[in-house]
Design a protein around this motif. Structure first.
Motif, PDB file in Angstrom:
ATOM      1  N   GLN A 148       0.840  -1.186   0.000  1.00 50.04           N
ATOM      2  CA  GLN A 148       0.000   0.000   0.000  1.00 50.04           C
ATOM      3  C   GLN A 148       0.883   1.245   0.000  1.00 50.04           C
ATOM      4  O   GLN A 148       1.970   1.250   0.574  1.00 50.04           O
ATOM      5  CB  GLN A 148      -0.889   0.031   1.246  1.00 50.04           C
ATOM      6  CG  GLN A 148      -2.046  -0.947   1.208  1.00 50.04           C
ATOM      7  CD  GLN A 148      -2.926  -0.788   2.425  1.00 50.04           C
ATOM      8  OE1 GLN A 148      -2.850  -1.573   3.363  1.00 50.04           O
ATOM      9  NE2 GLN A 148      -3.768   0.235   2.417  1.00 50.04           N
ATOM     10  N   GLU A 149       0.409   2.302  -0.676  1.00 54.39           N
ATOM     11  CA  GLU A 149       1.158   3.555  -0.732  1.00 54.39           C
ATOM     12  C   GLU A 149       0.196   4.706  -0.490  1.00 54.39           C
ATOM     13  O   GLU A 149      -0.917   4.735  -1.014  1.00 54.39           O
ATOM     14  CB  GLU A 149       1.844   3.701  -2.093  1.00 54.39           C
ATOM     15  CG  GLU A 149       2.898   2.637  -2.341  1.00 54.39           C
ATOM     16  CD  GLU A 149       3.502   2.722  -3.734  1.00 54.39           C
ATOM     17  OE1 GLU A 149       4.176   3.717  -4.024  1.00 54.39           O
ATOM     18  OE2 GLU A 149       3.274   1.791  -4.519  1.00 54.39           O
ATOM     19  N   GLU A 150       0.638   5.676   0.318  1.00 56.06           N
ATOM     20  CA  GLU A 150      -0.227   6.759   0.744  1.00 56.06           C
ATOM     21  C   GLU A 150      -0.774   7.551  -0.436  1.00 56.06           C
ATOM     22  O   GLU A 150      -1.919   8.019  -0.417  1.00 56.06           O
ATOM     23  CB  GLU A 150       0.535   7.684   1.695  1.00 56.06           C
ATOM     24  CG  GLU A 150      -0.236   8.920   2.146  1.00 56.06           C
ATOM     25  CD  GLU A 150      -1.533   8.582   2.881  1.00 56.06           C
ATOM     26  OE1 GLU A 150      -2.425   9.460   2.929  1.00 56.06           O
ATOM     27  OE2 GLU A 150      -1.665   7.443   3.392  1.00 56.06           O
TER      28      GLU A 150
ATOM     29  N   SER B 157      -5.244   0.001  -3.965  1.00 57.96           N
ATOM     30  CA  SER B 157      -5.732   0.704  -2.778  1.00 57.96           C
ATOM     31  C   SER B 157      -7.194   0.340  -2.598  1.00 57.96           C
ATOM     32  O   SER B 157      -7.929   0.164  -3.577  1.00 57.96           O
ATOM     33  CB  SER B 157      -5.573   2.218  -2.929  1.00 57.96           C
ATOM     34  OG  SER B 157      -6.138   2.899  -1.821  1.00 57.96           O
TER      35      SER B 157
ATOM     36  N   ARG C 214       5.545   6.444  -9.464  1.00 57.42           N
ATOM     37  CA  ARG C 214       6.010   5.274  -8.751  1.00 57.42           C
ATOM     38  C   ARG C 214       6.935   4.421  -9.623  1.00 57.42           C
ATOM     39  O   ARG C 214       7.867   3.793  -9.134  1.00 57.42           O
ATOM     40  CB  ARG C 214       4.806   4.443  -8.304  1.00 57.42           C
ATOM     41  CG  ARG C 214       5.192   3.246  -7.475  1.00 57.42           C
ATOM     42  CD  ARG C 214       4.173   2.142  -7.585  1.00 57.42           C
ATOM     43  NE  ARG C 214       4.751   0.919  -7.086  1.00 57.42           N
ATOM     44  CZ  ARG C 214       5.536   0.121  -7.804  1.00 57.42           C
ATOM     45  NH1 ARG C 214       5.802   0.416  -9.057  1.00 57.42           N
ATOM     46  NH2 ARG C 214       6.059  -0.964  -7.276  1.00 57.42           N
TER      47      ARG C 214
ATOM     48  N   SER D 162      12.739   0.178  -3.571  1.00 56.37           N
ATOM     49  CA  SER D 162      11.433  -0.164  -4.124  1.00 56.37           C
ATOM     50  C   SER D 162      11.557  -1.486  -4.882  1.00 56.37           C
ATOM     51  O   SER D 162      12.660  -1.953  -5.189  1.00 56.37           O
ATOM     52  CB  SER D 162      10.957   0.925  -5.079  1.00 56.37           C
ATOM     53  OG  SER D 162      11.775   0.959  -6.246  1.00 56.37           O
TER      54      SER D 162
ATOM     55  N   ASP E 164      11.503   2.919  -1.109  1.00 58.73           N
ATOM     56  CA  ASP E 164      10.237   2.876  -0.397  1.00 58.73           C
ATOM     57  C   ASP E 164      10.264   3.936   0.700  1.00 58.73           C
ATOM     58  O   ASP E 164      11.149   3.944   1.560  1.00 58.73           O
ATOM     59  CB  ASP E 164      10.042   1.486   0.218  1.00 58.73           C
ATOM     60  CG  ASP E 164       8.804   1.391   1.069  1.00 58.73           C
ATOM     61  OD1 ASP E 164       7.711   1.612   0.524  1.00 58.73           O
ATOM     62  OD2 ASP E 164       8.937   1.132   2.278  1.00 58.73           O
ATOM     63  N   SER E 165       9.311   4.858   0.661  1.00 56.16           N
ATOM     64  CA  SER E 165       9.358   6.025   1.541  1.00 56.16           C
ATOM     65  C   SER E 165       9.199   5.655   3.014  1.00 56.16           C
ATOM     66  O   SER E 165       9.734   6.339   3.886  1.00 56.16           O
ATOM     67  CB  SER E 165       8.271   7.028   1.141  1.00 56.16           C
ATOM     68  OG  SER E 165       6.984   6.423   1.218  1.00 56.16           O
TER      69      SER E 165
END
Length: 416
Positions: free
Chosen positions: A35-37, A69, A169, A182, A175-176
């Motif tokens: 998942q990514e914000e 998401s 992306r 990543s 990966d933040s």
């Protein structure tokens, strides 16, 4: 001319288009990523703007719809066949269903009659710059409701933001949340290291690790604590690794380590160090310290593995075995012998598994392919027999297969 013959040209066109669509999806390397914000923000906005309880960013491969998401939706993937998003992505302007029960196409759909009980659906395609649809952004409700033309336009604008995020992306390196590579950057680094190892005949190994029961951490303590767990776990792992080792996040709570100049025994030693370090970790939470464990699968280059996907598959199979044996342990992969020097090309193709004389059919996604075998993704490998027929309609391909490696959602087969 029979009706079937008349339909054949259109079927062939659709197969070609689906092949092009899957190739475009593959270039984003987005399936099964964490998942990514940036994407979660869009599904939350979709819910608020349209006052609906559910929204997803859905990507469609050969056998399933997978949610990059999801907000208000429990499942992370479902079969492709009955998915409303699978219909919506093929509509030029999207698909709006004010009341699914009065539309004969969907009134008996399992996602309408059963969970999540979709009575209202609005989905617009996610289109690449080349115009290929790889999925949808959708808004859903458990009650029927109207949807105005200007609301469709707003949903379409949000879908363009999704595609912009996908493009960003695609070029991201780190990966933040965890500081790990990543997935794309990890694969790129692995590709370079693998080429050197094969050229100079150096040993190389890979570790796959997965936090045990991580879903219960999010369910009990909330996602902020879950994010803290992932960040601290990644930090203790990096502290145990060499600067020459590549450490990447390849799934939600799944990470991978590439160990150049390391044989299987050395890699097992590293995996045990990482396992012990994670077991010592104590993460503070409002409910008290949280202790963790992780499971590890380890694989090394050998004469039967000459490509990155094969190495990662073997490590993933060992990880699957570690979970099956009780978790919080390290397991080495010792694959059954297969013909050496079989190099498979990485693909993304829609396929079908058939058995019981063709009476049982399962959709699959072909992820690797050669003249001798294939790697297949399925929703579940339970119930798939040892031998079956694989068909790839876009390639007019049909072969009898035998399973040589099985994990929860993956089948490695050779053609017989």
């Amino acid at each position: 001319m029979s009706r079937d013959d008349a339909m054949q040209p259109q079927a062939q066109i659709e197969e070609i288009e689906d092949g092009e669509r899957l190739a475009a999806l593959d270039r984003y390397d987005i399936l099964d990523t964490p998942q990514e914000e940036g994407f979660d923000r869009i599904t939350r906005l979709t819910r608020r703007i349209f006052d609906v309880p559910m929204s997803t960013i859905t990507l469609i491969d050969g056998h399933r719809q997978w949610f990059k998401s999801r907000s208000g939706v429990e499942a992370c993937e479902t079969p492709r066949g009955p998915a409303l998003c699978s219909f919506a992505m093929r509509e030029p302007q999207g698909l709006v269903l004010p009341d699914t029960l009065v539309d004969t196409r969907f009134s008996s759909n399992p996602f309408v009659l059963g969970p999540p009980h979709i009575r209202f659906y609005a989905g617009v395609p996610l289109r690449t710059p080349q115009g290929l649809s790889i999925g949808t952004l959708c808004a859903m409700d458990t009650r029927p409701r109207p949807f105005r033309d200007d609301e469709v336009e707003t949903l379409a604008d949000l879908s363009h933001i999704v595609m912009s995020e996908l493009e960003l992306r695609r070029v991201a390196m780190t990966d933040s949340l965890t500081g790990a590579l990543s997935r794309r950057a990890f694969r790129d680094e692995c590709g370079r290291t693998l080429a050197l190892a094969l050229r100079h005949r150096h040993p190389m190994s890979c570790i796959m690790l997965d936090l045990d029961h991580f879903k219960s951490v999010n369910d009990r303590h909330g996602h902020p604590v879950g994010d803290q767990v992932l960040a601290e776990m990644a930090a203790v792992c990096r502290a145990e690794l060499r600067t020459s080792d590549a450490f990447g996040r390849v799934g939600g709570e799944e990470f991978a380590v590439l160990l150049p100049l390391s044989d299987l025994a050395a890699a097992m030693t590293v995996a045990e160090k990482l396992r012990a370090a994670i077991a010592r970790l104590s993460v503070p939470t409002p409910d008290g310290p949280l202790r963790l464990t992780a499971s590890f699968g380890v694989a090394a280059l050998d004469p039967t593995v000459t490509d990155l996907d094969g190495l990662l598959r073997n490590a993933d199979a060992a990880l699957y075995a570690a979970k099956a044996e009780g978790r919080n342990r390290c397991v080495a992969c010792r694959p059954a012998p297969v013909p050496p020097q079989v190099v498979r090309r990485r693909v993304l193709k829609a396929g079908q598994i058939s058995f019981n004389g063709g009476r049982s059919v399962i959709d699959c996604t072909v992820r690797s392919l050669s003249d001798d075998g294939a790697g297949l993704k399925v929703v579940s490998s339970i119930g798939v027999p040892e031998t079956f027929k694989l068909a790839i309609a876009a390639d007019q391909f049909s072969r009898l297969c035998r399973i040589v490696l099985k994990t929860e959602g993956h089948l490695d087969v050779v053609f017989v």
